[in-house]
Design an enzyme around this catalytic site. Structure first.
Site, PDB file in Angstrom:
ATOM      1  N   SER A 151       0.684  -1.241  -0.156  1.00  0.00           N
ATOM      2  CA  SER A 151       0.044  -0.226   0.045  1.00  0.00           C
ATOM      3  C   SER A 151       0.877   1.355  -0.094  1.00  0.00           C
ATOM      4  O   SER A 151       0.390   2.604   0.025  1.00  0.00           O
ATOM      5  CB  SER A 151      -1.029  -0.012   1.306  1.00  0.00           C
ATOM      6  OG  SER A 151      -0.187   0.183   2.370  1.00  0.00           O
TER       7      SER A 151
ATOM      8  N   LYS B  41      -5.539   3.908   9.231  1.00  0.00           N
ATOM      9  CA  LYS B  41      -4.564   5.030   8.549  1.00  0.00           C
ATOM     10  C   LYS B  41      -5.012   6.477   8.807  1.00  0.00           C
ATOM     11  O   LYS B  41      -4.255   7.327   8.741  1.00  0.00           O
ATOM     12  CB  LYS B  41      -4.667   4.607   7.104  1.00  0.00           C
ATOM     13  CG  LYS B  41      -3.514   3.386   6.843  1.00  0.00           C
ATOM     14  CD  LYS B  41      -3.691   2.911   5.314  1.00  0.00           C
ATOM     15  CE  LYS B  41      -3.026   1.600   5.266  1.00  0.00           C
ATOM     16  NZ  LYS B  41      -2.875   1.089   3.983  1.00  0.00           N
TER      17      LYS B  41
END
Ligand SMILES: Nc1ncnc2c1ncn2[C@@H]1O[C@H](COP(=O)(O)OP(=O)(O)OP(=O)(O)O)[C@@H](O)[C@H]1O
Ligand SMILES: [Mg+2]
Length: 802
Positions: A674, A717
């Protein structure tokens, strides 16, 4: 000059000169020979048979050497057999054998024996006598005076014969002694025989005494045990309780406990075995422990399970702030249980970063349902036997953790928290995860088998709840569980949790009084921002405790009466600041990008640095990166290289420069795809020299063609971005739908921009736009780049192919 004598063949004896022996004679020929001898001078020739079983021996069946003997006495017995007493006279050698008057007749040659004299002879004689004394001491069959008599013999030959007659050796050996005509050699031979025999006798003696000792010991124990039993019987009949001993107690426990049929049979037979054992023996201890474990299990003991759903919700709310979705799911689960009275549903598995309350939620569910609570951490359990126990054949074996904890719980329907199930180990000693499969399967766990217990135990009433930090666990295990995710908390939530739960808890456990310590909202936020960086609230709880400690000390020292935490005095209590709030750089930097990572401990900001160094177009990576992350850097690099002119980067640059990508905090392992967008941005920034905006963070996987793919852990996140003081977050366009699940407070505090392609990322992330090179210039360059020219490619426009 040959002599003739009637012959008496001897089956299993060798007669020596000077030896008087009784013989039983049954064979007709032999009786006839004796009669013949008695009629003449009573002399007879005695010679041994080679094979004692031979009834009618001929010449070949007899040894060569025998003795001429005198019949001293003859007695006819009623059954026709004869008992004679003969005395050996001298050796003679059989020359010929005939038959006459119904018996054997021998022609014999006399044998001359020379009696040696001298020192050697007497020395040898003395040692033989000594040896014989030793021998006779061990051999109880010999009369004691024999040794004395032997001491008086004066000639070697006679001594040797006398000893030979008295030692118990094989017939063939005796015959060899008879046949040995040299007296000294014969003495040596008997000496050697005795020596061999002595060795054997000594071993025999040892064995005898050992056997005797053992017998005495077992007899003694038996006797004492019988006495003990008698005493116990006496005491028992006099006491009021009947059998007052340990065995009686066990018996009563077996009768009282609601054992399963199988368990009762097992317990009864074990008790029977125990009764037959010596009470202090090791095996009795093993047996006793086993019965103790078996009877200590909560057979048939259950807590009453609370079915009031509203009350359950109240309890969950009391113990934990927020976590609405999680609590909803738990209450639904309890509702089904209350109706069906069964636990057949899947096992709940609480997954989330550390300190978000998974373990304490487990405890709270137990309280809400009125079950006992037991917790077993599975971290580091690598042996199947830790789950299932060791077989009883091992010394010191114990039941496994499941059975052990049930004993501790004291009821058969506790809430059993299997904590940190993702930390289960696995190695050569077997796979504990597969043992857990059986435990967690409602179809199978009514007959759970523990190796130690040996019988089935019903686990179907136990409510299992598991916790984990990651979903990194064996698939079959996952299949049996319903995953409930607990995400990290926002700052606001943390403030609330601290106010409602952590602070009161710490104030109480430190013995502070109401009003002695107050936390202002701003003070608390300062504590959260500068002293913690975590998804959960564990460090926060610790910091609060630390402040409480310091305040308490001041109060006790009389330096203050009360304290209130404010942003200004936080450092006095909590020490120097540990974190800057917001780690984003002070200025925009070239080649440094803030990525967002998701780890077991929640979301994290991840700095990605790239620089160019002299080289030849290679890429180098450092910072403890996992395989997937390495590959995603490779992909990012290839993408940038393939499209370099579009970003205003001359392809020629790659023949002179290497790129080094580094992710600081090298001790922390990092992995996953990611960080793709971040990698691309960092590489382009360093190649173009355009700085990256400091207040932008990004996440997203990148394909070789620059498409941005979705990622997981979005909430974590975003929380990390918020904690890190980021303003703008670039997320993959396909993750846009997940935003619905993100609390409004987060969405409002961050500018969240969905992106579908890397080019969009660059627009938001770079401080100024990239300036593409025009294509003709790029073509020119590629023609003049040596390695490109050397390997002309069809796809390169205008490549030279003449
Ligand atoms: N929502 C909440 N409300 C009240 N207290 C909470 C909440 N979340 C966590 N806590 C408290 O935080 C502390 C840490 O929680 P807990 O030990 O349950 O974490 P955990 O999720 O099991 O972490 P780990 O994965 O490290 O085991 C506990 O004292 C718990 O009571
Ligand atoms: Mg925990």
């Amino acid at each position: 000059m040959n002599q003739t004598f009637p012959v008496l063949p001897l089956r299993d004896i060798v007669v020596f000169p000077q030896m008087i022996v009784p013989l039983f004679v049954g064979r007709d020929k032999s009786v006839a020979a004796l009669e013949k001898a008695m009629a003449a001078d009573k002399a007879i020739f005695l010679v041994s048979q080679l094979d004692p079983a031979e009834d009618d021996p001929d010449r070949d069946a007899l040894y060569d050497l025998g003795v001429v003997a005198t019949v001293l006495q003859l007695l006819k017995l009623p059954d026709g057999t004869v008992r004679v007493l003969v005395e050996g006279q001298r050796r003679a050698s059989l020359a010929a054998l005939n038959t006459a008057d119904g018996h054997l007749v021998a022609e014999v040659d006399p044998v001359e024996i020379e009696e040696p004299e001298g020192a050697e002879a007497s020395a040898l004689m003395r040692s033989v006598v000594e040896q014989f004394e030793n021998y006779s001491k061990l051999n109880k069959k010999l009369p004691a005076e024999t040794a004395v008599q032997l001491g008086q013999i004066e000639t070697p030959s006679r001594l040797a014969d006398a000893v030979a007659a008295n030692v118990s050796i094989k017939v063939s050996d005796k015959q060899a002694l008879l046949a040995e005509l040299n007296p000294l050699r014969r003495l040596e031979m008997v000496f050697a025989f005795m020596e061999g025999e002595l060795g054997v006798l000594q071993v025999e003696k040892k064995i005898r005494s050992r056997v005797k000792r053992q017998m005495e010991k077992t007899q003694r124990e038996y006797y004492l045990n019988e006495q003990l039993k008698a005493i116990q019987r006496e005491l028992g009949t006099e006491g009021e309780e009947g059998e007052g001993d340990e065995l009686g107690e066990l018996n009563r426990r077996i009768a009282k406990t609601k054992l399963s049929k199988e368990a009762r049979a097992k317990a009864t037979s074990e008790l029977k075995k125990l009764k037959a054992m010596a009470p202090m023996s090791a095996e009795a201890t093993v047996s006793r422990n086993y019965l103790d474990v078996l009877l200590g299990l909560p057979w048939g003991k259950k807590s009453r399970v609370a079915k009031d759903i509203a009350r359950a919700q109240e309890i969950l709310d009391e113990d934990h702030y927020g976590l609405e979705k999680v609590k909803d799911r738990i209450v639904e689960y309890l509702a089904v249980q209350a109706r069906t009275n069964k636990l057949k549903g899947p096992i709940l598995c609480l997954v989330g970063p550390p300190g978000v309350g998974k373990t304490s939620l487990g405890r709270s569910i137990a309280r809400a349902t009125g079950r006992e609570f037991v917790r077993q951490s599975l971290g580091g359990v690598r042996d199947e036997a830790e789950i299932r126990g060791h077989r009883r054949t091992y010394i010191g074996s114990l039941p496994g953790k499941i059975i052990a904890n049930l004993r501790k719980a004291g009821t058969s329907n506790p809430l059993f928290l299997l904590d940190e199930i993702d930390k289960l180990g696995q190695d050569f000693r077997g796979d504990p995860a597969s043992a857990l499969l059986e435990v967690l399967d409602p179809e199978q766990n009514s007959r759970f088998q523990d190796h130690y217990l040996e019988i089935d135990y019903d686990l179907s009433d136990v409510m299992f709840v598991t916790t984990a930090n990651t979903m990194d666990m064996p698939q079959p295990l996952m299949d049996r569980m319903e995953i409930i995710r607990l995400e990290g908390y926002t700052e606001d939530e943390k403030v609330e949790i601290a106010r409602k739960h952590l602070i009161p808890k710490q104030i109480e456990s430190h013995g502070l009084k109401v009003g002695e310590l107050e936390y202002g909202e701003e003070g608390l936020r300062a504590l959260i921002r500068h002293y913690t960086r975590e998804a959960g609230v564990r460090t926060l709880e610790r910091e609060i405790a630390k402040v409480a400690r310091k305040v308490l000390r001041k109060i006790l020292e009389g330096k203050a009466e009360r304290a209130s935490l404010t942003p200004d005095n936080v450092a006095d209590y909590a020490g120097v600041r540990k974190y800057r709030h917001g780690i984003s750089e002070e200025e925009d930097q070239i080649g440094a990008v803030t990525g967002l990572a998701w780890t077991e401990v929640g979301g994290e900001l991840l700095t990605i640095e790239a620089v160019t160094v002299p080289g030849k177009g290679l890429i180098k990576t450092t910072g403890k990166l996992g395989d997937v992350m390495q590959e995603s850097i490779q992909a990012a690099f290839s993408f940038v290289r393939a499209r370099s002119p579009a970003y205003g980067v001359s392809p020629r640059l790659f023949s002179r420069k290497d790129i080094h990508v580094h992710l600081p905090e090298g001790a922390v392992p990092k992995d996953g795809p990611s960080a793709g967008t971040g990698m691309v941005t960092a590489i382009i920034s360093t190649l173009t020299g355009i700085p990256v905006r400091r207040n932008v963070a990004m996440t997203g996987e990148v394909t070789l063609r620059g498409r941005v793919l979705p990622i997981g852990g979005l909430k974590e996140k975003l929380l990390a971005a918020l904690r890190g003081g980021i303003d703008k977050v670039l997320i993959p366009a396909e993750n846009e739908k997940d935003l619905a699940e993100i609390p409004a407070t987060i969405r409002e505090s961050l500018e969240i921009i969905p992106v579908a392609h890397v080019d969009e990322v660059l627009v938001h992330a770079l401080a100024s736009p990239v300036v593409p090179m025009d294509w003709t210039e790029a073509d020119e360059l590629s023609l003049h780049t040596p390695e490109l020219a050397a390997a002309p490619d069809d796809n390169v426009p205008g490549s030279v192919r003449h």
